[in-house]
Design a protein around this motif. Structure first.
Motif, PDB file in Angstrom:
ATOM      1  N   ASP A  24       0.998  -0.648   0.343  1.00 15.68           N
ATOM      2  CA  ASP A  24      -0.129  -0.291  -0.515  1.00 15.68           C
ATOM      3  C   ASP A  24       0.788   0.901   0.223  1.00 15.68           C
ATOM      4  O   ASP A  24       0.546   2.416  -0.429  1.00 15.68           O
ATOM      5  CB  ASP A  24      -1.138   0.574   1.183  1.00 15.68           C
ATOM      6  CG  ASP A  24      -1.462  -1.289   0.929  1.00 15.68           C
ATOM      7  OD1 ASP A  24      -2.207  -1.913   0.583  1.00 15.68           O
ATOM      8  OD2 ASP A  24      -2.418  -1.814   2.315  1.00 15.68           O
ATOM      9  N   LYS A  69       1.295   3.619  -3.401  1.00 10.46           N
ATOM     10  CA  LYS A  69      -0.555   5.040  -3.555  1.00 10.46           C
ATOM     11  C   LYS A  69      -0.252   5.514  -2.266  1.00 10.46           C
ATOM     12  O   LYS A  69      -0.532   6.517  -2.726  1.00 10.46           O
ATOM     13  CB  LYS A  69      -1.926   3.948  -2.970  1.00 10.46           C
ATOM     14  CG  LYS A  69      -2.316   4.339  -3.044  1.00 10.46           C
ATOM     15  CD  LYS A  69      -4.723   3.607  -2.886  1.00 10.46           C
ATOM     16  CE  LYS A  69      -5.293   4.152  -3.532  1.00 10.46           C
ATOM     17  NZ  LYS A  69      -6.900   3.951  -2.521  1.00 10.46           N
ATOM     18  N   ARG A  76       0.667  -1.935 -12.368  1.00 13.25           N
ATOM     19  CA  ARG A  76      -0.325  -2.310 -11.179  1.00 13.25           C
ATOM     20  C   ARG A  76       0.717  -1.359 -10.976  1.00 13.25           C
ATOM     21  O   ARG A  76      -0.330  -0.656 -10.384  1.00 13.25           O
ATOM     22  CB  ARG A  76       0.747  -3.947 -11.200  1.00 13.25           C
ATOM     23  CG  ARG A  76      -0.025  -3.438  -9.902  1.00 13.25           C
ATOM     24  CD  ARG A  76      -0.058  -4.961  -8.724  1.00 13.25           C
ATOM     25  NE  ARG A  76       0.913  -4.623  -7.934  1.00 13.25           N
ATOM     26  CZ  ARG A  76       2.393  -5.681  -7.986  1.00 13.25           C
ATOM     27  NH1 ARG A  76       2.133  -6.499  -9.445  1.00 13.25           N
ATOM     28  NH2 ARG A  76       3.092  -5.789  -7.717  1.00 13.25           N
ATOM     29  N   TYR A  77       1.794  -0.453 -11.665  1.00 13.54           N
ATOM     30  CA  TYR A  77       2.222   0.380 -10.803  1.00 13.54           C
ATOM     31  C   TYR A  77       1.291   1.800 -10.977  1.00 13.54           C
ATOM     32  O   TYR A  77       1.137   2.948 -10.420  1.00 13.54           O
ATOM     33  CB  TYR A  77       3.400   0.738 -11.000  1.00 13.54           C
ATOM     34  CG  TYR A  77       4.454  -0.071 -10.014  1.00 13.54           C
ATOM     35  CD1 TYR A  77       4.141  -1.200  -8.586  1.00 13.54           C
ATOM     36  CD2 TYR A  77       6.248  -0.605 -10.231  1.00 13.54           C
ATOM     37  CE1 TYR A  77       4.858  -1.872  -8.181  1.00 13.54           C
ATOM     38  CE2 TYR A  77       6.824  -1.173  -9.002  1.00 13.54           C
ATOM     39  CZ  TYR A  77       6.371  -1.890  -8.549  1.00 13.54           C
ATOM     40  OH  TYR A  77       6.789  -3.128  -7.897  1.00 13.54           O
ATOM     41  N   GLU A 118      -1.544   2.083 -12.534  1.00 18.21           N
ATOM     42  CA  GLU A 118      -2.518   2.012 -12.756  1.00 18.21           C
ATOM     43  C   GLU A 118      -3.599   1.938 -10.778  1.00 18.21           C
ATOM     44  O   GLU A 118      -4.112   2.565 -10.331  1.00 18.21           O
ATOM     45  CB  GLU A 118      -2.935   0.226 -12.162  1.00 18.21           C
ATOM     46  CG  GLU A 118      -3.687  -0.404 -13.350  1.00 18.21           C
ATOM     47  CD  GLU A 118      -3.978  -1.815 -13.859  1.00 18.21           C
ATOM     48  OE1 GLU A 118      -3.839  -2.320 -12.355  1.00 18.21           O
ATOM     49  OE2 GLU A 118      -3.759  -2.189 -14.648  1.00 18.21           O
ATOM     50  N   GLU A 119      -1.841   1.944 -10.031  1.00 18.38           N
ATOM     51  CA  GLU A 119      -2.030   2.674  -8.550  1.00 18.38           C
ATOM     52  C   GLU A 119      -1.735   3.846  -7.725  1.00 18.38           C
ATOM     53  O   GLU A 119      -2.385   4.001  -6.843  1.00 18.38           O
ATOM     54  CB  GLU A 119      -1.099   1.920  -7.290  1.00 18.38           C
ATOM     55  CG  GLU A 119      -1.218   0.283  -7.748  1.00 18.38           C
ATOM     56  CD  GLU A 119      -0.159  -0.722  -6.752  1.00 18.38           C
ATOM     57  OE1 GLU A 119       0.913  -0.336  -6.778  1.00 18.38           O
ATOM     58  OE2 GLU A 119      -0.787  -1.927  -6.869  1.00 18.38           O
ATOM     59  N   THR A 120      -1.759   4.715  -9.253  1.00 18.07           N
ATOM     60  CA  THR A 120      -0.982   5.989  -9.195  1.00 18.07           C
ATOM     61  C   THR A 120      -2.205   6.814 -10.260  1.00 18.07           C
ATOM     62  O   THR A 120      -2.804   6.418 -10.684  1.00 18.07           O
ATOM     63  CB  THR A 120       0.289   6.237  -9.522  1.00 18.07           C
ATOM     64  OG1 THR A 120       0.533   4.993 -10.933  1.00 18.07           O
ATOM     65  CG2 THR A 120       1.171   5.679  -8.452  1.00 18.07           C
TER      66      THR A 120
END
Length: 287
Positions: free
Chosen positions: A24, A27, A53-54, A56-58
């Protein structure tokens, strides 16, 4: 546009409540800074699905500076993982692709070692590297003083402009041939990278010591020192459309605090980490 951030997002304890899980942290980091330097890519080319994924998480507008794999910059010691250079570069390009497609790749950072000096052979290597990385924004950082000696300074900058290398401008200890001076000059119209390594002169050239990584970047910038860079960054912004400033002085945990001090100097909004939540304590006498 000026973006300020840190080298890595996992080791800055002051940014996270005590129980923030590792998964987490990116994020949480992205809620406080708009750019980050990824250094895990230096040790191993990251899988494309992880990079996706990085992304998508930002949030929108967040950017990554991705450090080039050590095999590309002459740092690798021991048996190479890739049999051919073409395989190595292909894997790195594939790794970067999800960030580029998401509009979140600021640059791939090629940081060369202190022994990488200004020679015809090395200039040819840089041309070949840039050709292999065609289509991806690439920044270059030198650690050998010869590139910016009086005889070669303007030629180095002209070469970078012609080849399309983004300049990584350094604030670092002035400790001999293995360090470069501050050269606040943009070489591309889109971006200039600024990396704040600290000014620990005594620890800069101690790579033979077991704890050299802990000492090398041990530095806490003063307000006066940050103010010097306030003017330099604004000067760079007059030469290009964006400047990304990365604080790398985290051996003593100073990077995050210095970065937020610098953001305040620049008039950028500063977001503090959320307060740690404590479970409500049971009142034994009020059941």
């Amino acid at each position: 546009m000026i973006a300020v951030g840190l080298a890595g997002w996992g080791d800055h304890d002051s940014l996270y409540p005590g129980r923030t899980a590792a998964k987490d942290k990116l994020k949480a980091y992205a809620g406080q800074f708009s750019v980050v330097e990824m250094d895990s890519s230096f040790y191993a080319v990251q899988p494309p699905d992880r990079m996706a994924r990085y992304a998508e998480e930002t949030p929108a507008g967040f950017r990554f500076v991705v450090k080039a794999y050590q095999g590309m910059t002459g740092h690798l010691r021991g048996k190479p993982y890739y049999e051919k250079d073409s395989e190595m570069y292909s894997a790195f390009r594939d790794s970067l692709a999800p960030l580029r497609e998401a509009g979140k790749l600021a640059a791939a950072l090629f940081q060369y070692p202190p022994w990488f000096d200004c020679t015809l052979e090395n200039v040819r290597l840089l041309r070949e590297t840039k050709k292999r990385m065609e289509g991806f924004p690439c920044a270059i950082e030198f650690r050998h003083q010869s590139w910016f000696e009086a005889e070669y300074r303007e030629k180095t900058l002209a070469f970078m402009r012609d080849a399309g290398w983004i300049h990584s401008v350094c604030d670092e200890p002035q400790a001999g041939i293995g360090s470069v001076p501050v050269v606040p000059v943009a070489t591309t119209a889109d971006l200039t990278l600024v990396r704040m390594h600290g000014r620990n002169v005594g620890g800069w050239n101690q790579s033979g010591n077991a704890n050299w990584r802990e000492v090398r970047y041990l530095y806490d910038y003063s307000l006066d020192e940050l103010s010097e860079w306030q003017e330099r960054v604004r000067g760079l912004l007059g030469q290009c459309s964006a400047v990304a400033v990365i604080f790398n002085n985290n051996s003593g945990g100073h990077a995050a605090g210095n970065a937020k001090q610098f953001m305040k100097l620049l008039g950028l909004p500063v977001q503090e980490p959320p307060l740690e939540e404590h479970p409500e304590q049971l009142d034994l006498f009020n059941l």
